[in-house]
Design a protein around this motif. Structure first.
Motif, PDB file in Angstrom:
ATOM      1  N   SER A   2       9.598  23.099  18.029  1.00 53.24           N
ATOM      2  CA  SER A   2       9.096  24.088  17.083  1.00 53.24           C
ATOM      3  C   SER A   2       7.963  23.510  16.245  1.00 53.24           C
ATOM      4  N   TRP A   3       7.189  24.405  15.622  1.00 56.07           N
ATOM      5  CA  TRP A   3       6.080  23.964  14.788  1.00 56.07           C
ATOM      6  C   TRP A   3       6.577  23.194  13.566  1.00 56.07           C
ATOM      7  N   GLN A   4       7.808  23.556  13.078  1.00 61.01           N
ATOM      8  CA  GLN A   4       8.361  22.830  11.937  1.00 61.01           C
ATOM      9  C   GLN A   4       8.632  21.372  12.297  1.00 61.01           C
ATOM     10  N   THR A   5       9.152  21.149  13.523  1.00 64.31           N
ATOM     11  CA  THR A   5       9.452  19.790  13.963  1.00 64.31           C
ATOM     12  C   THR A   5       8.168  18.978  14.128  1.00 64.31           C
ATOM     13  N   ILE A   6       7.133  19.627  14.708  1.00 62.78           N
ATOM     14  CA  ILE A   6       5.839  18.951  14.871  1.00 62.78           C
ATOM     15  C   ILE A   6       5.266  18.568  13.506  1.00 62.78           C
ATOM     16  N   LEU A   7       5.357  19.489  12.552  1.00 60.69           N
ATOM     17  CA  LEU A   7       4.850  19.231  11.206  1.00 60.69           C
ATOM     18  C   LEU A   7       5.603  18.088  10.548  1.00 60.69           C
ATOM     19  N   LEU A   8       6.932  18.093  10.749  1.00 61.24           N
ATOM     20  CA  LEU A   8       7.749  17.027  10.169  1.00 61.24           C
ATOM     21  C   LEU A   8       7.386  15.677  10.766  1.00 61.24           C
ATOM     22  N   ASP A   9       7.171  15.632  12.082  1.00 54.82           N
ATOM     23  CA  ASP A   9       6.802  14.377  12.745  1.00 54.82           C
ATOM     24  C   ASP A   9       5.459  13.854  12.244  1.00 54.82           C
ATOM     25  N   ILE A  10       4.485  14.778  12.110  1.00 56.42           N
ATOM     26  CA  ILE A  10       3.175  14.369  11.599  1.00 56.42           C
ATOM     27  C   ILE A  10       3.309  13.803  10.187  1.00 56.42           C
ATOM     28  N   PHE A  11       4.078  14.493   9.355  1.00 59.26           N
ATOM     29  CA  PHE A  11       4.284  14.045   7.981  1.00 59.26           C
ATOM     30  C   PHE A  11       4.994  12.687   7.957  1.00 59.26           C
ATOM     31  N   THR A  12       6.073  12.559   8.726  1.00 58.87           N
ATOM     32  CA  THR A  12       6.887  11.337   8.699  1.00 58.87           C
ATOM     33  C   THR A  12       6.103  10.123   9.165  1.00 58.87           C
ATOM     34  N   TYR A  13       5.475  10.250  10.346  1.00 56.90           N
ATOM     35  CA  TYR A  13       4.781   9.093  10.905  1.00 56.90           C
ATOM     36  C   TYR A  13       3.464   8.807  10.176  1.00 56.90           C
ATOM     37  N   GLY A  14       2.845   9.855   9.623  1.00 59.58           N
ATOM     38  CA  GLY A  14       1.647   9.633   8.804  1.00 59.58           C
ATOM     39  C   GLY A  14       1.990   8.872   7.537  1.00 59.58           C
ATOM     40  N   LEU A  15       3.088   9.277   6.889  1.00 55.47           N
ATOM     41  CA  LEU A  15       3.525   8.591   5.676  1.00 55.47           C
ATOM     42  C   LEU A  15       3.966   7.161   5.988  1.00 55.47           C
ATOM     43  N   LEU A  16       4.617   6.990   7.138  1.00 53.39           N
ATOM     44  CA  LEU A  16       5.057   5.655   7.545  1.00 53.39           C
ATOM     45  C   LEU A  16       3.854   4.735   7.776  1.00 53.39           C
ATOM     46  N   LEU A  17       2.824   5.251   8.455  1.00 54.85           N
ATOM     47  CA  LEU A  17       1.631   4.456   8.714  1.00 54.85           C
ATOM     48  C   LEU A  17       0.933   4.069   7.411  1.00 54.85           C
ATOM     49  N   TYR A  18       0.807   5.033   6.508  1.00 51.89           N
ATOM     50  CA  TYR A  18       0.170   4.757   5.221  1.00 51.89           C
ATOM     51  C   TYR A  18       0.968   3.697   4.460  1.00 51.89           C
ATOM     52  N   SER A  19       2.303   3.827   4.478  1.00 52.47           N
ATOM     53  CA  SER A  19       3.159   2.876   3.768  1.00 52.47           C
ATOM     54  C   SER A  19       3.026   1.473   4.345  1.00 52.47           C
ATOM     55  N   VAL A  20       2.980   1.376   5.669  1.00 56.59           N
ATOM     56  CA  VAL A  20       2.847   0.067   6.322  1.00 56.59           C
ATOM     57  C   VAL A  20       1.525  -0.590   5.928  1.00 56.59           C
ATOM     58  N   LEU A  21       0.442   0.190   5.926  1.00 58.64           N
ATOM     59  CA  LEU A  21      -0.862  -0.356   5.536  1.00 58.64           C
ATOM     60  C   LEU A  21      -0.857  -0.803   4.080  1.00 58.64           C
ATOM     61  N   LEU A  22      -0.252   0.006   3.207  1.00 66.30           N
ATOM     62  CA  LEU A  22      -0.200  -0.326   1.786  1.00 66.30           C
ATOM     63  C   LEU A  22       0.629  -1.583   1.549  1.00 66.30           C
ATOM     64  N   LEU A  23       1.807  -1.645   2.174  1.00 67.12           N
ATOM     65  CA  LEU A  23       2.667  -2.803   1.987  1.00 67.12           C
ATOM     66  C   LEU A  23       2.056  -4.062   2.592  1.00 67.12           C
ATOM     67  N   SER A  24       1.335  -3.892   3.698  1.00 67.20           N
ATOM     68  CA  SER A  24       0.641  -5.040   4.298  1.00 67.20           C
ATOM     69  C   SER A  24      -0.417  -5.586   3.341  1.00 67.20           C
ATOM     70  N   GLY A  25      -1.099  -4.666   2.663  1.00 62.70           N
ATOM     71  CA  GLY A  25      -2.075  -5.086   1.653  1.00 62.70           C
ATOM     72  C   GLY A  25      -1.427  -5.877   0.536  1.00 62.70           C
ATOM     73  N   TYR A  26      -0.255  -5.423   0.074  1.00 65.29           N
ATOM     74  CA  TYR A  26       0.468  -6.142  -0.974  1.00 65.29           C
ATOM     75  C   TYR A  26       0.909  -7.521  -0.495  1.00 65.29           C
ATOM     76  N   LEU A  27       1.383  -7.601   0.745  1.00 62.59           N
ATOM     77  CA  LEU A  27       1.794  -8.891   1.303  1.00 62.59           C
ATOM     78  C   LEU A  27       0.625  -9.870   1.337  1.00 62.59           C
ATOM     79  N   PHE A  28      -0.514  -9.375   1.781  1.00 64.25           N
ATOM     80  CA  PHE A  28      -1.707 -10.229   1.847  1.00 64.25           C
ATOM     81  C   PHE A  28      -2.109 -10.688   0.453  1.00 64.25           C
ATOM     82  N   ILE A  29      -2.116  -9.758  -0.497  1.00 65.10           N
ATOM     83  CA  ILE A  29      -2.519 -10.089  -1.868  1.00 65.10           C
ATOM     84  C   ILE A  29      -1.578 -11.133  -2.460  1.00 65.10           C
ATOM     85  N   GLY A  30      -0.263 -10.928  -2.279  1.00 66.44           N
ATOM     86  CA  GLY A  30       0.707 -11.869  -2.814  1.00 66.44           C
ATOM     87  C   GLY A  30       0.543 -13.258  -2.230  1.00 66.44           C
TER      88      GLY A  30
END
Length: 474
Positions: A2-30
């Motif tokens: 369903s379109w709801q599931t597709i939307l949820l997947d885009i939201f989930t994996y997009g947020l996960l990717l953003y979080s990984v990049l952000l946390l990687s930046g913090y790791l590097f800075i630390g």
């Protein structure tokens, strides 16, 4: 599917990717900050600041301290500035049209008279109503300027016009400086020869609950109130980790407006502080860096890990919200003014790394987080949340944030160790545990409101009420 599931997947994996990049930046800075702090401590162990303190060859410095309705602390603060251990110095207090008794207190306390003083208008400012000097030789370093209200940037520009020395140190008048603060702040200007140091800053610490006597910090205490205490932790993370790492990269975009030193000649060539933004401190640093890049001159913006300056932090959610709202608007305005640098190889590290990092992880982070919260609530109502995955991700992010704060506390203990009691360290660790549930959501909301206020073209500074410092018991 369903379109709801597709939307949820885009939201989930997009947020996960953003979080990984952000946390990687913090790791590097630390990780990257460790080497810079160790290198500074090693070099600093060989420095005899007493030689620099009494030398006529030390860089000439003008301290600029704008004051607006600072009557609660003004006498203590000026006394602190005048007691700084530095030879080649002038202290310029700019009364920016205060509505309280700040000017009267200064006149009475320091026996001031209205002097004939030529002001060279290299930078356009609001009118100066008078320049005051003291009848007492002991206060010969002091200059007090009374001017029409024009905001902090305009007050600093008046100070730049009046200053006679090579370097300017801009400071919030409510700050208390360490006695050797200027000696340490001046050192980068002396030791770097292959690149021109255009600005340098040091660590800002929270003075709430600390004891002050005759303008000097005599006892460091961990703030008793929750909000100043959590800001103490936030400042340790931001200064001891974040800014040290960016300094090592020579990619620093911000020197705190509370305490920073600048090459006056470059500041004037860049036009001084911009009064069209509430983030004038960050905007000036970015403009100076952009100027040096466009002139193709080698330069450096330096930062040192010494705790040089102590300031009173907001102790109420109302004042804290105003401050963070203003910081957000200032960041966005600066990024807008210098958007030509965004992923522009002409500006090298500044355009390819520093600016994009601030855009994606300083400007966008609270917006992404807020929209993520809204989307989460919508998906909960639609029954589309995969709870096992969500709770696992939430636990990981919380654990990362907590451990990053604990690492910052450990760095503080291993370096300058301002909070020596075991109880204080335990309180900081407990504060790190509580922070994500109270302080962080409020800061995110304040940043979102800053975005909204900017769209509404609200450019008010927001009045910052001071409680005053704790006096040492008799």
């Amino acid at each position: 599917m369903s379109w709801q599931t597709i939307l949820l997947d885009i939201f989930t994996y997009g947020l996960l990717l953003y979080s990984v990049l952000l946390l990687s930046g913090y790791l590097f800075i630390g990780a990257y900050s460790i080497g810079e702090v160790r290198n500074y401590l090693r070099k600093n162990s060989f420095t005899d600041y007493r030689v620099l303190a009494g030398s006529n060859e030390s860089p000439s410095i003008s301290i600029l301290a704008p004051a607006y309705n600072e009557g609660a602390n003004i006498i203590e603060n000026v006394r602190s500035l005048l007691s700084i251990n530095y030879n080649n110095l002038e202290v310029i207090i700019i009364n920016d049209g205060s509505k309280d008794d700040s000017l009267e207190k200064l006149i009475n306390a320091y026996d001031l008279y209205k002097a004939d003083f030529f002001v060279n208008p290299q930078i356009h400012t609001k009118p100066v109503r008078g320049v005051y000097k003291s009848n007492k030789a002991v206060y010969r370093k002091l200059i007090v300027v009374d001017k029409q209200n024009g905001g902090k940037a305009d007050a600093l520009n008046v100070g730049i016009n009046i200053a006679q020395n090579s370097y300017i140190v801009c400071i919030d008048v409510d700050c208390i400086l360490e006695q050797d603060a200027l000696l340490k702040l001046a050192k980068p200007f002396l030791e770097t020869t292959e690149k021109r140091v255009i600005a340098t800053g040091g660590v800002i610490r929270i003075a709430n609950s600390c004891e002050v006597e005759n303008g000097r910090l005599v006892k460091v205490n961990l703030p008793r109130q929750f909000l100043p205490r959590v800001q103490t932790l936030e400042y340790i993370r931001a200064f001891l980790l974040g800014r040290m790492a960016w300094s090592r990269l020579n990619g620093l975009l911000l020197i705190s407006g509370a305490f920073g030193a600048f090459d006056r000649d470059i500041v004037i060539k860049c036009g001084g502080y911009n009064h069209n933004t509430v983030g004038e401190d960050m905007e000036l640093v970015v403009r100076m860096r952009r100027y040096m890049e466009e002139q193709n001159e080698p330069y450096k913006v330096s930062f040192i890990p010494d705790p040089l300056c102590w300031t009173e932090a907001p102790a109420s959610f109302k004042i804290l919200g105003r401050q963070r709202n203003r910081w957000t608007r200032g960041t966005i305005e600066t990024l807008q003014m210098h958007k030509v640098m965004f992923f522009n190889p002409k500006y090298r590290l500044l355009g390819m790394v520093s600016y994009p990092y601030w855009f994606f992880f300083e400007f966008l982070a609270p917006i992404v987080e807020f929209l993520g919260m809204v989307a989460f609530l919508i998906f909960v109502l639609l029954g589309l949340i995969h709870w096992t995955f969500f709770l696992g991700l939430l636990f990981f992010i919380f654990s990362f944030g907590f451990l990053y704060s604990v690492f910052a506390i450990l760095m503080e203990v291993l370096t300058y160790n301002q909070y020596k009691r075991s109880r204080d360290i335990l309180m900081l660790v407990l504060t790190a545990f509580v922070e994500p549930f109270i302080f962080h959501p409020f800061v995110v909301w304040s940043a979102v409101m800053g975005n909204i206020d900017l769209l509404r073209k609200k450019n008010a500074w927001g009045e910052m009420t001071r409680q005053g410092f704790t006096k040492k018991p008799n």
